[in-house]
Design a protein around this motif. Sequence first.
Motif, PDB file in Angstrom:
ATOM      1  N   UNK A 114      -3.881  26.311 -15.582  1.00  0.00           N
ATOM      2  CA  UNK A 114      -4.458  26.812 -14.339  1.00  0.00           C
ATOM      3  C   UNK A 114      -5.953  26.532 -14.205  1.00  0.00           C
ATOM      4  N   UNK A 115      -6.639  26.315 -15.309  1.00  0.00           N
ATOM      5  CA  UNK A 115      -8.088  26.223 -15.284  1.00  0.00           C
ATOM      6  C   UNK A 115      -8.719  27.605 -15.270  1.00  0.00           C
ATOM      7  N   UNK A 116     -10.047  27.637 -15.283  1.00  0.00           N
ATOM      8  CA  UNK A 116     -10.797  28.894 -15.235  1.00  0.00           C
ATOM      9  C   UNK A 116     -11.663  28.908 -13.988  1.00  0.00           C
ATOM     10  N   UNK A 117     -11.804  30.105 -13.408  1.00  0.00           N
ATOM     11  CA  UNK A 117     -12.528  30.226 -12.141  1.00  0.00           C
ATOM     12  C   UNK A 117     -14.023  30.335 -12.370  1.00  0.00           C
ATOM     13  N   UNK A 118     -14.771  29.535 -11.650  1.00  0.00           N
ATOM     14  CA  UNK A 118     -16.224  29.615 -11.654  1.00  0.00           C
ATOM     15  C   UNK A 118     -16.678  29.981 -10.241  1.00  0.00           C
ATOM     16  N   UNK A 176       1.991  36.346 -30.873  1.00  0.00           N
ATOM     17  CA  UNK A 176       0.844  35.688 -30.255  1.00  0.00           C
ATOM     18  C   UNK A 176      -0.094  36.766 -29.734  1.00  0.00           C
ATOM     19  N   UNK A 177      -1.361  36.453 -29.611  1.00  0.00           N
ATOM     20  CA  UNK A 177      -2.356  37.432 -29.157  1.00  0.00           C
ATOM     21  C   UNK A 177      -2.618  37.293 -27.667  1.00  0.00           C
ATOM     22  N   UNK A 178      -3.323  38.279 -27.126  1.00  0.00           N
ATOM     23  CA  UNK A 178      -3.695  38.238 -25.715  1.00  0.00           C
ATOM     24  C   UNK A 178      -4.468  36.959 -25.399  1.00  0.00           C
ATOM     25  N   UNK A 179      -5.483  36.660 -26.187  1.00  0.00           N
ATOM     26  CA  UNK A 179      -6.308  35.493 -25.882  1.00  0.00           C
ATOM     27  C   UNK A 179      -5.530  34.193 -26.042  1.00  0.00           C
ATOM     28  N   UNK A 180      -4.665  34.110 -27.018  1.00  0.00           N
ATOM     29  CA  UNK A 180      -3.877  32.898 -27.184  1.00  0.00           C
ATOM     30  C   UNK A 180      -3.000  32.651 -25.962  1.00  0.00           C
ATOM     31  N   UNK A 181      -2.425  33.707 -25.416  1.00  0.00           N
ATOM     32  CA  UNK A 181      -1.615  33.565 -24.200  1.00  0.00           C
ATOM     33  C   UNK A 181      -2.481  33.161 -23.010  1.00  0.00           C
ATOM     34  N   UNK A 182      -3.630  33.807 -22.867  1.00  0.00           N
ATOM     35  CA  UNK A 182      -4.519  33.483 -21.750  1.00  0.00           C
ATOM     36  C   UNK A 182      -5.046  32.051 -21.861  1.00  0.00           C
ATOM     37  N   UNK A 183      -5.399  31.637 -23.058  1.00  0.00           N
ATOM     38  CA  UNK A 183      -5.897  30.269 -23.250  1.00  0.00           C
ATOM     39  C   UNK A 183      -4.812  29.243 -22.925  1.00  0.00           C
ATOM     40  N   UNK A 184      -3.576  29.537 -23.297  1.00  0.00           N
ATOM     41  CA  UNK A 184      -2.479  28.610 -22.999  1.00  0.00           C
ATOM     42  C   UNK A 184      -2.303  28.448 -21.488  1.00  0.00           C
ATOM     43  N   UNK A 185      -2.392  29.557 -20.742  1.00  0.00           N
ATOM     44  CA  UNK A 185      -2.260  29.465 -19.283  1.00  0.00           C
ATOM     45  C   UNK A 185      -3.487  28.805 -18.667  1.00  0.00           C
TER      46      UNK A 185
END
Length: 535
Positions: free
Chosen positions: A526-530, A513-522
């Motif tokens: 967790x959502x993304x901070x705005x 799995x790639x870095x972005x795939x792992x981050x997108x899964x989390x």
Amino acid sequence: MTSVSTNPTPTRTTVSGVAVKPLYTDDDLADWDPATQLGHPGQFPYTRGVHESMYRGRLWTMRQFAGFGRPSDTNCRFRFLLDQGQTGLSTAFDLPTLMGLDSDDPKSIGEVGRLGVAIDTVEDMQALFDGIDLAQVSVSMTINAPAIVLMAFYLSAAKQRGDDWRQLRGTIQNDILKEFHAQNEFVFPPEPSVGLVVDLIEFCSQHVPQWNTVSISGYHIREAGSTAAQELAFTLADGEHYVQQCLDRGLDIDAFASRLSFFFNAHNDLFEEVAKYRAARVLWSEMMRDQYGAKSEASWKLRFHAQTAGCSLQATQPEVNLVRVGYQALAAALGGCQSLHTNSMDETFALPSEHAATLALRTQQVLAFETGVTNTADPLGGSYFVETFTQQMKTAAQDYFGKIAANGGMIAAVENGFFRREIAESAFAYQQAVDSREKVVVGVNEFQQSGAAEIALMQFEESTESEHVANLRKIKALRSQQDVARSLTRLREAAEAGENTLPALLQCADDRATVQECMDAMADVYGRFRPPVNW
């Protein structure tokens, strides 16, 4: 006959704007007890250093921050620096990696490998350290939002090479709070972001015992314009928050505190910087022993890496940056650092060339072997000026601890913009002092020269990005998509259940799995901070 001016001595201030008296005497230390507040090196409260013999026993680790292009490109620079006498590796990642993006994401176009090395998969991590004995060389990785993902990749690569995790030595920055304060490379909201920091601390305390699990970083806070006291206070407050979250997780403080490390700026004002480092050791030791009840002396000791001040480097007369860096490195050594990076003179223009990086490393080597500063521990100890400033720095930091509490604690102060406002006001005040020539910056507002600087700069190969992206797409095509999907589903489940995510991330790494795939899964959990409007 020589006339004597009757004009009062003009006010002098430090880089941070703190007034400095014309002379310091024992009157300035009337309530100071050298037996308890100074002591000896290697003894609580470690004002004079964390080791009894300091650099007579072991020099600081010499690390030159390096990273560009493809993993193979950075591997070549690592090998070059080790051949020049560097004693530890320090890894810079490119902006897409720092933000948890893959190199083939549209948002990554034009940034792949530009300001650091591009890492997308475990294969990249293997190539980055190819031929380097990880059991013998300490490795530092400057990564925050995706730190736990990159750590999983590093451990997966080490396992595939046959390396024993218990023998690995190094540091991963993994300090997300300072991103919210100053650097802005965050992905998830503050609370789950801190939870991932604790996941890494918990896992490594059990399986990678020689690894420094967080490099609690004031460096970037200072680079954003803070004063020395703000750098000190905000950094230690971040560290305290991580400690409390680990304790809330149920960890024993002596199981993890000794592997927390710190990362401070080494700025231009030599004595202010030395006082900052000394005060940091005292405050942390008191916090760990007296407030949190740590029993192990290793838990009381604040160990720190220093990097010379990138914000002080100037594009005009860039060779003068060599001089600035030399004095900043001196401050770090006199202040008792355990590890040091010296900036290269050309960093205001480009990534460091081999020539500039070598000169930066030679700066450390001359300091270590020719100046005599390593011959005795804490040579400035007992100075009226240094001890007074150490006490003032400690008091200023404690005042800030109170302000953070008054703002509702760490997370509330992050969300209401307290840290960012404080830093912005200090940055503005300093710039006003430079603009008015109250503060002299050589070659900028005084001692200027005409003509552009002529120094050889490192050239970036434009084909690097396309070649790296092509390699990533090849890896994605050849891996088992079923395995990747399964491991990413397991990662989401772990995040949703509040489990430690590192075991699931290790499986993701093993399955390519790639870095972005792992981050997108989390991010699905967790959502993304705005950032709020009050920032």
